[in-house]
Scaffold this motif. Structure first.
Motif, PDB file in Angstrom:
ATOM      1  N   MET A   1       0.847  -1.185   0.000  1.00 57.10           N
ATOM      2  CA  MET A   1       0.000   0.000   0.000  1.00 57.10           C
ATOM      3  C   MET A   1       0.885   1.238   0.000  1.00 57.10           C
ATOM      4  N   ALA A   2       0.522   2.225  -0.774  1.00 59.87           N
ATOM      5  CA  ALA A   2       1.272   3.474  -0.846  1.00 59.87           C
ATOM      6  C   ALA A   2       0.837   4.410   0.280  1.00 59.87           C
ATOM      7  N   LEU A   3       1.773   5.243   0.721  1.00 65.04           N
ATOM      8  CA  LEU A   3       1.478   6.232   1.755  1.00 65.04           C
ATOM      9  C   LEU A   3       0.313   7.120   1.347  1.00 65.04           C
ATOM     10  N   ARG A   4       0.223   7.438   0.045  1.00 64.87           N
ATOM     11  CA  ARG A   4      -0.853   8.326  -0.408  1.00 64.87           C
ATOM     12  C   ARG A   4      -2.232   7.774  -0.075  1.00 64.87           C
ATOM     13  N   ASN A   5      -2.384   6.457  -0.092  1.00 67.64           N
ATOM     14  CA  ASN A   5      -3.694   5.890   0.236  1.00 67.64           C
ATOM     15  C   ASN A   5      -4.044   6.129   1.697  1.00 67.64           C
ATOM     16  N   TYR A  82      -8.999   3.007  -5.403  1.00 66.97           N
ATOM     17  CA  TYR A  82      -8.133   2.242  -4.511  1.00 66.97           C
ATOM     18  C   TYR A  82      -8.916   1.155  -3.763  1.00 66.97           C
ATOM     19  N   THR A  83     -10.092   1.509  -3.253  1.00 64.02           N
ATOM     20  CA  THR A  83     -10.870   0.518  -2.490  1.00 64.02           C
ATOM     21  C   THR A  83     -11.364  -0.619  -3.377  1.00 64.02           C
ATOM     22  N   ALA A  84     -11.442  -0.380  -4.690  1.00 60.26           N
ATOM     23  CA  ALA A  84     -11.904  -1.419  -5.618  1.00 60.26           C
ATOM     24  C   ALA A  84     -10.781  -2.366  -6.027  1.00 60.26           C
ATOM     25  N   GLU A  85      -9.520  -1.970  -5.797  1.00 58.88           N
ATOM     26  CA  GLU A  85      -8.385  -2.813  -6.182  1.00 58.88           C
ATOM     27  C   GLU A  85      -8.332  -4.069  -5.322  1.00 58.88           C
ATOM     28  N   PRO A  86      -7.915  -5.193  -5.908  1.00 57.59           N
ATOM     29  CA  PRO A  86      -7.737  -6.398  -5.079  1.00 57.59           C
ATOM     30  C   PRO A  86      -6.582  -6.193  -4.107  1.00 57.59           C
ATOM     31  N   LEU A  87      -6.684  -6.831  -2.956  1.00 62.51           N
ATOM     32  CA  LEU A  87      -5.630  -6.736  -1.957  1.00 62.51           C
ATOM     33  C   LEU A  87      -4.390  -7.489  -2.406  1.00 62.51           C
ATOM     34  N   GLY A  88      -3.243  -6.971  -2.011  1.00 58.03           N
ATOM     35  CA  GLY A  88      -1.994  -7.689  -2.223  1.00 58.03           C
ATOM     36  C   GLY A  88      -1.823  -8.722  -1.122  1.00 58.03           C
TER      37      GLY A  88
END
Length: 198
Positions: A1-5, A82-88
């Motif tokens: 996850m990026a800091l921007r999120n 971002y919330t729609a992206e699959p989790l890593g």
């Protein structure tokens, strides 16, 4: 996850200065994301340049002017995307205390015990802070009423996760301290020092 999120998650609460964000991380997203102030300010500059946030300057007397940041429409769209992206993959835990505990049989048991006790104190203080925040969020309501009525429930759910994590730290710390004390007593009874360091 990026800091921007994590920054965008914090700015959903509303406009905030970099200082407020850094301070607020401890009471909100610090449950799951840590950042230094320097990293945060660099990310805010990048996000502003990319149009995800906007800043306005507030002039202050006898203090430096401050910039207040807020999400732009593009920032809100980025949050949604971002919330729609699959989790890593799940995050890897890097905890120096656990490495010290792993080494304690060949190391300084007293020093490791002290470090565990400090972790327990830290978790106790953090849990108390989280509980105060929880009471502020509930504002006299039951949890059921909060979930039915609150405009946003995400901060409360992440707070519950942070509280659960600190309770687990306390439970583990209690077990570890008792076992370390038992170990020290056994070593002493057998005529061996409780501190195995050379």
């Amino acid at each position: 996850m990026a800091l921007r999120n994590a920054v965008m998650a914090a700015l959903i609460e509303g406009e905030a200065s970099g200082y407020d964000l850094a301070k607020g991380f401890d009471a909100s997203v610090a449950n799951f994301w840590m950042s230094t102030p320097q990293q945060l300010y660099r990310e805010l500059d990048r996000m502003e340049a990319e149009g995800l946030i906007t800043a306005r300057v507030v002039e202050q007397e006898r203090r430096p002017n401050k910039r207040l940041f807020s999400l732009t429409e593009a920032g809100h769209e980025a949050v949604h995307a971002y919330t729609a992206e699959p989790l890593g993959r799940p995050a890897v835990v890097r905890d120096e205390l656990m490495v010290k505990v792993q080494c304690l049989d060949a190391g300084d048991i007293d020093a490791v015990r002290k470090a565990v006790a400090e972790r327990v104190e830290w978790a106790t203080a953090k849990l108390a802070r989280y509980e105060r925040l929880r009471q502020r969020l509930l504002d006299g309501r039951s949890e059921e009423a909060y979930f039915a009525e609150a405009e946003r429930i995400g901060p409360y759910l992440t707070l519950l996760r942070g509280m659960s994590f600190e309770r687990e730290n306390l439970q583990w710390g209690d077990i570890a301290l008792r076992r370390l004390d038992q170990r020290a007593a056994t070593l002493q009874a057998n005529g061996r020092p409780g501190d195995n360091h050379a």
